[in-house]
Design an enzyme around this catalytic site. Structure first.
Site, PDB file in Angstrom:
ATOM      1  N   ALA A  32       0.869  -1.188   0.000  1.00  0.00           N
ATOM      2  CA  ALA A  32       0.000   0.000   0.000  1.00  0.00           C
ATOM      3  C   ALA A  32       0.906   1.239   0.000  1.00  0.00           C
ATOM      4  O   ALA A  32       0.825   2.097   0.872  1.00  0.00           O
ATOM      5  CB  ALA A  32      -0.963  -0.007   1.180  1.00  0.00           C
ATOM      6  N   HIS A  37       7.208   5.703   1.340  1.00  0.00           N
ATOM      7  CA  HIS A  37       7.965   4.505   0.942  1.00  0.00           C
ATOM      8  C   HIS A  37       8.907   4.842  -0.213  1.00  0.00           C
ATOM      9  O   HIS A  37      10.062   4.414  -0.234  1.00  0.00           O
ATOM     10  CB  HIS A  37       7.019   3.397   0.468  1.00  0.00           C
ATOM     11  CG  HIS A  37       6.077   2.871   1.525  1.00  0.00           C
ATOM     12  ND1 HIS A  37       4.718   3.051   1.460  1.00  0.00           N
ATOM     13  CD2 HIS A  37       6.311   2.160   2.657  1.00  0.00           C
ATOM     14  CE1 HIS A  37       4.144   2.457   2.502  1.00  0.00           C
ATOM     15  NE2 HIS A  37       5.088   1.922   3.248  1.00  0.00           N
TER      16      HIS A  37
HETATM   17  P1  AMP Z   1       5.274  -0.057   6.315  1.00  0.00           P
HETATM   18  O1  AMP Z   1       4.904  -0.463   4.921  1.00  0.00           O
HETATM   19  O2  AMP Z   1       4.270   0.808   6.981  1.00  0.00           O
HETATM   20  O3  AMP Z   1       5.755  -1.205   7.164  1.00  0.00           O
HETATM   21  O4  AMP Z   1       6.547   0.895   6.152  1.00  0.00           O
HETATM   22  C1  AMP Z   1       7.693   0.475   5.459  1.00  0.00           C
HETATM   23  C2  AMP Z   1       8.783   1.474   5.713  1.00  0.00           C
HETATM   24  O5  AMP Z   1       8.378   2.754   5.254  1.00  0.00           O
HETATM   25  C3  AMP Z   1       9.113   1.610   7.215  1.00  0.00           C
HETATM   26  O6  AMP Z   1      10.507   1.720   7.369  1.00  0.00           O
HETATM   27  C4  AMP Z   1       8.418   2.902   7.570  1.00  0.00           C
HETATM   28  O7  AMP Z   1       8.999   3.576   8.657  1.00  0.00           O
HETATM   29  C5  AMP Z   1       8.567   3.700   6.286  1.00  0.00           C
HETATM   30  N1  AMP Z   1       7.554   4.760   6.223  1.00  0.00           N
HETATM   31  C6  AMP Z   1       6.227   4.629   6.477  1.00  0.00           C
HETATM   32  N2  AMP Z   1       5.612   5.822   6.386  1.00  0.00           N
HETATM   33  C7  AMP Z   1       6.577   6.732   6.075  1.00  0.00           C
HETATM   34  C8  AMP Z   1       6.587   8.137   5.863  1.00  0.00           C
HETATM   35  N3  AMP Z   1       5.477   8.862   5.960  1.00  0.00           N
HETATM   36  N4  AMP Z   1       7.766   8.736   5.570  1.00  0.00           N
HETATM   37  C9  AMP Z   1       8.909   8.012   5.478  1.00  0.00           C
HETATM   38  N5  AMP Z   1       8.969   6.687   5.674  1.00  0.00           N
HETATM   39  C10 AMP Z   1       7.819   6.041   5.965  1.00  0.00           C
END
Ligand code: AMP
Length: 284
Positions: A32, A37
């Site tokens: 998503a 990301h």
């Molecule tokens: P997730 O898919 O939510 O597990 O996130 C995957 C990676 O993206 C993790 O390292 C999160 O910390 C990073 N991430 C999620 N949201 C953000 C954002 N708004 N800005 C920067 N990195 C993000």
């Protein structure tokens, strides 16, 4: 972009890259995908030769089964975004591929105090699940650098600790939080908010700014109480809203006043109308 669903084909591809002296950057995600990301992908591209992204909604890190069931899945769009961003490899495994022996926890990681505070206290088992999947992915990808977001403040501390526990040579690169134009931190869970709930979610960001603006005016406890009350008035269930610092040993402390150490406001709250739990943080 190469797409691998099996560990062995990914391993063969990356072994060749490694033999050819390529530096591997790794961005693990749960899909998503949004600009947050993609900013990690961009950072990895700048610093490494081969950028690997994984998309895997890891069942063992969801302490709330309903949260797992409702986690948004937008794989076609994710593939388009990753291709546009110049990602070299997407790893898209099944649950069976990552957990061939079932989901029962076999390894216990000693994350110490980190597992008893903030997210650790409110999401029992969550960080053990994070540990399991990140460990498996690191063993497979063997990256030179691992790119993660500051948005998941405590997850970064946990992964730092994991790298030490498993003696991984990978370097963790923590990347800044990307926000929507109005300030809301980008998050896959924002997709579950209707327009009114999305507007209400902005109160999380307002709470961070409120504390930052008032931190020198009143005591920490007065400001935090006031910020929590504002969130409650706007129909949030607040799990925590705390001022924290990170010690040399990677543990978290809860200072009562300013010190020389960087201070962060960390918050987790459920937007009641949607049931969506949001987290955010900001350096003060
Ligand atoms: P997730 O898919 O939510 O597990 O996130 C995957 C990676 O993206 C993790 O390292 C999160 O910390 C990073 N991430 C999620 N949201 C953000 C954002 N708004 N800005 C920067 N990195 C993000």
């Amino acid at each position: 972009m190469y797409l691998f669903k099996q560990k062995d084909t990914l391993d063969r591809h990356l072994s060749t890259a490694r033999k050819n002296g390529k530096r591997i950057g790794f961005v693990p995600t749960m899909g998503a995908l949004h600009q947050g990301h993609l900013s990690l992908i961009a950072n990895a591209k700048e610093n490494c030769d081969v950028v690997v992204c994984s998309i895997f909604v890891n069942p063992t890190q969801f302490n709330d089964p309903a949260d797992f069931e409702k986690y948004p899945v937008t794989i076609d769009n994710d593939i388009l975004q990753l291709t546009d961003a110049g990602t070299d490899v997407l790893f898209l495994p099944s649950v069976q591929e990552m957990y061939p022996d079932g989901l029962t926890v076999k390894t216990h990681y000693d994350f110490g105090q980190l597992e008893t505070v903030l997210e650790g206290a409110h999401r029992p088992g969550h960080f053990q699940g994070v540990g399991q999947i990140v460990h498996k992915l690191l063993d497979l990808v063997k990256p030179d650098k691992l790119f993660m977001g500051q948005k998941d403040f405590q997850q970064c501390l946990i992964v730092n600790r994991l790298l030490k526990l498993i003696h991984s040579p990978a370097e963790l690169v923590v990347c800044p939080t990307l926000r929507e134009p109005d300030g809301l931190a980008m998050s896959s869970r924002n997709m579950r908010l209707n327009p009114a709930e999305r507007q209400n979610a902005l109160n999380i960001y307002k709470a961070l700014i409120y504390v930052k603006d008032n931190i020198h005016i009143a005591s920490f406890s007065e400001i935090l109480n006031s910020a929590v009350n504002q969130l409650k008035m706007n129909k949030f269930d607040v799990d925590y809203l705390s001022l924290v610092s990170v010690e040399e040993d990677g543990t978290v402390t809860f200072p009562k006043e300013m010190s020389s150490r960087p201070l962060y406001l960390v918050v987790a709250a459920k937007e009641v109308s949607s049931g969506v739990r949001l987290i955010d943080n900001m350096q003060m």
